[in-house]
Scaffold this motif. Structure first.
Motif, PDB file in Angstrom:
ATOM      1  N   ALA A 191     -22.126 -38.155 -24.038  1.00 39.40           N
ATOM      2  CA  ALA A 191     -21.687 -38.859 -22.830  1.00 39.40           C
ATOM      3  C   ALA A 191     -21.064 -40.217 -23.151  1.00 39.40           C
ATOM      4  O   ALA A 191     -20.296 -40.758 -22.341  1.00 39.40           O
ATOM      5  CB  ALA A 191     -22.864 -39.037 -21.877  1.00 39.40           C
ATOM      6  N   PHE A 192     -21.382 -40.761 -24.313  1.00 39.10           N
ATOM      7  CA  PHE A 192     -20.874 -42.091 -24.670  1.00 39.10           C
ATOM      8  C   PHE A 192     -19.791 -42.019 -25.759  1.00 39.10           C
ATOM      9  O   PHE A 192     -19.474 -43.027 -26.392  1.00 39.10           O
ATOM     10  CB  PHE A 192     -22.034 -42.971 -25.137  1.00 39.10           C
ATOM     11  N   LEU A 218     -16.784 -36.949 -30.053  1.00 38.73           N
ATOM     12  CA  LEU A 218     -17.233 -35.892 -29.158  1.00 38.73           C
ATOM     13  C   LEU A 218     -17.383 -34.576 -29.908  1.00 38.73           C
ATOM     14  O   LEU A 218     -18.324 -33.811 -29.666  1.00 38.73           O
ATOM     15  CB  LEU A 218     -16.235 -35.746 -27.998  1.00 38.73           C
ATOM     16  N   PRO A 250     -18.185 -37.906 -18.688  1.00 39.17           N
ATOM     17  CA  PRO A 250     -19.514 -38.099 -19.294  1.00 39.17           C
ATOM     18  C   PRO A 250     -20.647 -37.539 -18.451  1.00 39.17           C
ATOM     19  O   PRO A 250     -21.718 -37.206 -18.979  1.00 39.17           O
ATOM     20  CB  PRO A 250     -19.623 -39.627 -19.418  1.00 39.17           C
TER      21      PRO A 250
END
Length: 494
Positions: free
Chosen positions: A98-99, A106, A169
């Protein structure tokens, strides 16, 4: 045994099924929820088509490559323990994803999520094998399959809502929460079970199989941008072959091999496994392509794109109860071949999509594709696992999932590459499409007044998409032919 004791035992078994299905939904949603966010990630992280394929496939390849080893971990140390550990890894890696600030971060987070998914998946089917009597397993597998398939199809709808509300996210944060919920349910409802033989886990073999799959998939992804003769592509192919050879030799020479290669001499196991792997090439890639069509060509929002693919879930859920009964009516061979043929017809319908097509085409194609999966899946899983001794249920279910996940990874790589190459081929010279270009990058460079060029780009993409859907249909028909030719006519697993 009293009626009360029987009812309590039934409730216990179906409670186990419910908990297992929640865990299954988490790992399936981990993959499919991403599809509708692909265009947003492409825009916000500046990801290329190859990077987007890597984001999807880093999860699937690691998942597939470690499944067999994870199945042995589940057999040796306990299926419940393995599922809980996997859910914990999934929750942590989802929070990290998500960050992510770059596409490659990713990709890395998704690879770690694949480790968690590999620990979870084999345990789910193995737990059901031990919880249900042979006569009840087809029904349990039908419910398991329906939940997995519905989660696959509903994922884009949930993802679309989350992307609109919280951005991309949000899909990973919610998945982390779902993983924690699944951990609670598994801890509460599922008893521990393990293989009394306690076979050793071959980590070297697991790494070799993962490298082989990953290198082969990477080669397919790189071909559109680098070409078949590229040194990088050739090097990845060589790496895939060497790693596959190392894995095969290790299994042949090991006293206790990670994979019982003798299983592939069983017509039921080999036939059903090959058929489902081929089918997965099409089913695993269809949403990757269609969500781009919906958002880039039809200009639908992420939520609208998610809603548009709901018919896939409706087809799966609606057909699964029929699929659970079909083996008893017609036998497993006919059930599998029939379901695969229905899926192929759905892909054929999707192949006629154009920028101006009615939604009836999309709805009909997706519904047929989902219905075919619902009809075939119970027979496939029962056939594969029926050929595996109960003490090796973790390994057997892991191989079953490996075949399917490898098919999905190949599908995203192959079908995604076909669309990329096809788009560049059909795009007119005025669009100035070059290597590495995608529909999204083309549209980003066009102004609102350039309507003719926008329409030309949309048409080029849908023409490439049509070829991809016909290829998906061909793979589904190939799976039906494999099942029909290899499985015995009277093939029935109790």
């Amino acid at each position: 045994m009293s009626v009360g004791e029987t009812s309590a035992d039934d409730l216990r078994r179906w409670g186990i099924l419910a908990a297992v299905c929640v865990a299954l939904a988490v790992i399936v949603v981990d993959n499919t929820i991403l599809n509708v966010a692909i265009p947003t990630i492409e825009d916000e992280l500046g990801a290329s088509t190859a990077q987007l394929q890597a984001v999807v496939n880093s999860y699937v390849v690691v998942f597939a490559g470690l499944l067999v080893a994870a199945g042995l971990v589940a057999d040796r140390y306990g299926r419940r323990l393995a599922v809980l550990a996997g859910l914990g890894v999934l929750a942590g890696a989802s929070a990290l994803a998500a960050f992510a600030s770059t596409a490659w971060f990713l990709v890395a987070a998704r690879a770690v999520m694949g480790v968690g998914a590999a620990l979870v998946m084999p345990g789910t089917l193995a737990i059901l094998v031990h919880a249900f009597a042979p006569g009840e397993r087809v029904k349990a597998f039908a419910a398991w399959s329906a939940v997995g398939s519905a989660a696959m199809a509903i994922g884009p709808l949930v993802g679309g809502l989350l992307v609109e509300e919280w951005g991309w996210p949000g899909i990973f944060l919610v998945n982390a929460v779902l993983a924690v919920v699944a951990m609670v349910l598994i801890s509460w409802l599922v008893p521990e079970s393990r293989d009394r033989l306690g076979r050793a886990v071959d980590l070297v073999g697991a790494v070799a199989s993962t490298v082989a799959m990953g290198a082969f998939v990477a080669a397919i992804i790189l071909v559109p941008d680098l070409g078949l003769a590229s040194p990088v592509v050739l090097a990845t192919v060589v790496l895939a072959v060497l790693a596959a050879a190392a894995f095969w030799l290790r299994q042949r020479r090991a006293a206790t091999p990670m994979v019982d290669l003798g299983l592939y001499r069983d017509r039921r196991f080999a036939g059903a496994s090959a058929a489902v792997a081929v089918l997965a090439i099409g089913t695993g890639s269809v949403l990757f392509v269609l969500t781009q069509h919906l958002q880039h060509v039809l200009d639908r929002s992420p939520l609208q794109a998610g809603l548009a693919v709901v018919p896939l879930a409706v087809g799966v859920v609606g057909a699964s109860p029929v699929g659970a009964r079909m083996p008893g009516w017609f036998g497993h061979r006919r059930s599998i071949a029939t379901g695969f043929t229905v899926t192929a017809s759905g892909f054929a319908v999707l192949a006629v999509l154009t920028p101006t097509s009615s939604d009836v085409v999309l709805v009909g194609g997706l519904f047929l594709a989902g219905a075919g999966s619902g009809l075939a899946s119970p027979a496939v899983h029962a056939t594969v696992l029926g050929a595996v001794p109960p003490d090796r249920a973790g390994m057997g279910s892991a191989l079953n999932d490996t075949h399917q996940q490898l098919g999905i990874a190949l599908g995203v790589a192959l079908i995604g590459s076909v669309v990329a190459v096809g788009y560049r081929w059909f795009a007119p010279a005025e669009l100035n499409v070059h290597v590495g270009s995608s529909l999204a990058s083309t549209l980003a460079g066009l102004g609102p007044e350039q309507h003719d060029l926008v329409r030309a780009a949309h048409l080029a993409f849908t023409q490439a998409q049509s070829i991809a859907m016909l290829l998906c249909a061909a793979f589904a028909i190939t799976g039906a032919v494999i099942a029909w030719c290899v499985l015995e006519p009277e093939c029935r697993t109790s």
